[in-house]
Design an enzyme around this catalytic site. Sequence first.
Site, mmCIF file in Angstrom:
data_model
loop_
_atom_site.group_PDB
_atom_site.id
_atom_site.type_symbol
_atom_site.label_atom_id
_atom_site.label_comp_id
_atom_site.label_asym_id
_atom_site.label_seq_id
_atom_site.Cartn_x
_atom_site.Cartn_y
_atom_site.Cartn_z
ATOM 1 N N ASN A 149 0.905 -1.183 -0.071
ATOM 2 C CA ASN A 149 -0.226 0.274 -0.052
ATOM 3 C C ASN A 149 0.737 1.208 0.082
ATOM 4 O OD1 ASN A 149 -2.900 1.223 0.200
ATOM 5 N ND2 ASN A 149 -1.814 2.206 1.970
ATOM 6 N N GLU A 150 0.617 2.120 -0.937
ATOM 7 C CA GLU A 150 1.294 3.394 -0.887
ATOM 8 C C GLU A 150 2.802 3.201 -0.497
ATOM 9 O OE1 GLU A 150 -0.866 6.324 1.128
ATOM 10 O OE2 GLU A 150 -2.188 6.723 -0.467
ATOM 11 N N GLU A 305 -8.302 5.648 -4.024
ATOM 12 C CA GLU A 305 -8.676 6.041 -2.789
ATOM 13 C C GLU A 305 -8.639 7.508 -2.917
ATOM 14 O OE1 GLU A 305 -6.048 5.922 0.545
ATOM 15 O OE2 GLU A 305 -5.290 3.847 0.122
HETATM 16 C C1 GAL Z 1 -3.900 6.881 2.499
HETATM 17 C C2 GAL Z 1 -3.771 5.434 2.754
HETATM 18 C C3 GAL Z 1 -5.052 4.696 3.486
HETATM 19 C C4 GAL Z 1 -5.591 5.932 4.412
HETATM 20 C C5 GAL Z 1 -5.938 7.378 3.758
HETATM 21 C C6 GAL Z 1 -6.554 8.216 4.464
HETATM 22 O O1 GAL Z 1 -2.660 7.384 2.487
HETATM 23 O O2 GAL Z 1 -3.327 4.397 1.860
HETATM 24 O O3 GAL Z 1 -4.937 3.610 3.935
HETATM 25 O O4 GAL Z 1 -4.680 5.791 5.626
HETATM 26 O O5 GAL Z 1 -4.724 7.636 3.317
HETATM 27 O O6 GAL Z 1 -6.439 9.411 3.871
#
Ligand code: GAL
Length: 662
Positions: A149-150, A305
């Site tokens: 993830n990221e 996201e």
């Molecule tokens: C992203 C991350 C997610 C969540 C989100 C909140 O950076 O991948 O898991 O934390 O931010 O904004």
Amino acid sequence: MRLTRVPGLLFGGDYNPEHWPEEVWAEDAKLMVEAGVNMATVAVFSWSRLEPRPGEYDFGWLDRVLELLHEHGIAVDLATATATPPPWLVREHPELLPVDANGTRLEFGSRQGYCPSSPIFRAATVRLARAMAERYGAHPALAMWHISNEYADHTLECFCDESARHFRRWLTDRYASVAGLNDAWGTSCWGQHYTDFEQINPPRKAPGPINPAQLLDWRRFCSDALLECFEAEKAVLREVTPDVPVTTNFMSVLPGLDYWKWAAAEDFVSDDAYPDPADPTSQVNIALSYDLMRSLKRRPWLLLEQAPSAVSWREVNVPKPPGRMRLDSLQALAHGADGVMFFQWRQARYGPEKFHSALLPHGGVRTRGWQDTLRLGGELEKLAELAGTHSRADVALLLDWDSWWGLEAPESMPSKRLELLRLMRSWYAPLHALGITVDLAPAGRDLSAYRLVIAPNLYLCTDEQADRLREFTGELIVGPFSGVVDPADRVHPGGAPGPLRELLGLSVDEFWPLADGAVQGVRYADGTAGTATRWAEWLRLEGAETIADYTDGDLAGQPAITRHGRVGYVGCALEDVTPVLTDALTRAGVRPVADVPPAVEACLRVGPDAAYLFLLNHGTTTAALTLRAPGTDLLTGRDLAGSIEIGPRDAVVLRTAHEGEK
Ligand code: GAL
């Protein structure tokens, strides 16, 4: 080509069922169906629940989640669950926790606590990825893999001894001999001549500025080290599930990872985008990011996201006002996304993200947020035919990570005020306001598809990149402080603009950074006045003509902006590039996709049978405009022609005849 086997546009979000008692899951699935959710991202941070003890897996709960989702017709973006190593692994191998530049090892208790170079961490991720692939590879709900993830979010770099060994191996591959490295790094300076690779460490905290060539290689190495982690998991997924597409979520335009390299390793690009509702420029900046995502593989991408409303990690987390979540989602589609997903499905009750908004807020189905979720889900179904359509751009902005890293080396520049993103945005914002489709492109690519190419800055410019720019026959604009160094951060012989000198018809006599607050006047031939801040240059013309000169100070009368045939050079950080840009657009014959008033964003997607014109009113008042061609608004089903009005934070997605034009 579709991103996944799921038809239409993807809609859904991160789903963390392990935060909730199982009784809640049935309601989740029911409400997902009600909202039109067709994809859920599952298991992103689930390692410690899936493998509670070494080699002992607890897949039961995840089996039930996948079954439930599948029964409800919801496909799964299944994470390999490797984003946070579990406590047992970290306690058994504390050396896999990352170490910062000061030598402090970071503790467990957050997420992404791993050293990208740790062989133990990598082996454990590969084992888990294999177990996930073997368990779920044939599951009918599985639509795509989401590796880790990221990458580079919390852990971009680690300065530990393992990383040092890895860095040395990477350097040995790059330079073959320590003599080659000494040459590239210019180690004669400040007595840094190495006689063995073993003497080299990561750029840990040192008494003074660190060799910028070492820093540049470190940035390259850190991006590559994380990419190796991704590749290692991908190899296993490919072996076990060769037909399931693989991605990892990027974090919009950021310096950490060389996204050109990374995108080449993915089946499709996905991105996480968090424009700040409190920042009036956020919609423009995020559009640049979306255009990058579309350009990385030159095909549709996935917004994996975004926040339905407020995030939880800013100093002040301003919510999205009514209409904004829908408009943000349509904006991603306008820029080529084939789906809009969110963080997250159900708002958490505990943990650092309990105040982060979600598709299903704490207040449940009574809330404004839930009504927004329902509306968006319904509308995305109406837009299903957009999936797989793409955008065509006449204009490209060049973006190159090597050059970005070189430019923003912390301690050795003429000025710290010449930031790449700010320069990029100074060109992108007016293009965006005009409704002109923009691609991003790496500097070394064949650029013949474009009519106008703009290099906002190309500090590091290789001979090959200069060749590509020479071969390009369209209009070209090069921004300040370009062609300065070679790939090893050595100034090109004779100084800037190095290999671009003949092309630009000039050389730079001296860089002239402007003090904070200083404003340098600029005047165009027709008398138009402009201003530069932060940066100027003392130029020596060698064939180029002056388009604008400086009006005051020590540079008064010197050329500020020049032209050499089809190539413009802007030797300063212009506050407003519009005069240069409009001239170049006219010469290049580039037209906007629509004629739009301020605050209305226009984008075009083109499919085999129709073109789709997005008109997004980011303003808070009604906007009026005249359509060039009639069409049907997919959102309302209404036929529109001639003069139309678009309400505040409202949008039109017009299906029009396919004209084969932009
Ligand atoms: C992203 C991350 C997610 C969540 C989100 C909140 O950076 O991948 O898991 O934390 O931010 O904004």
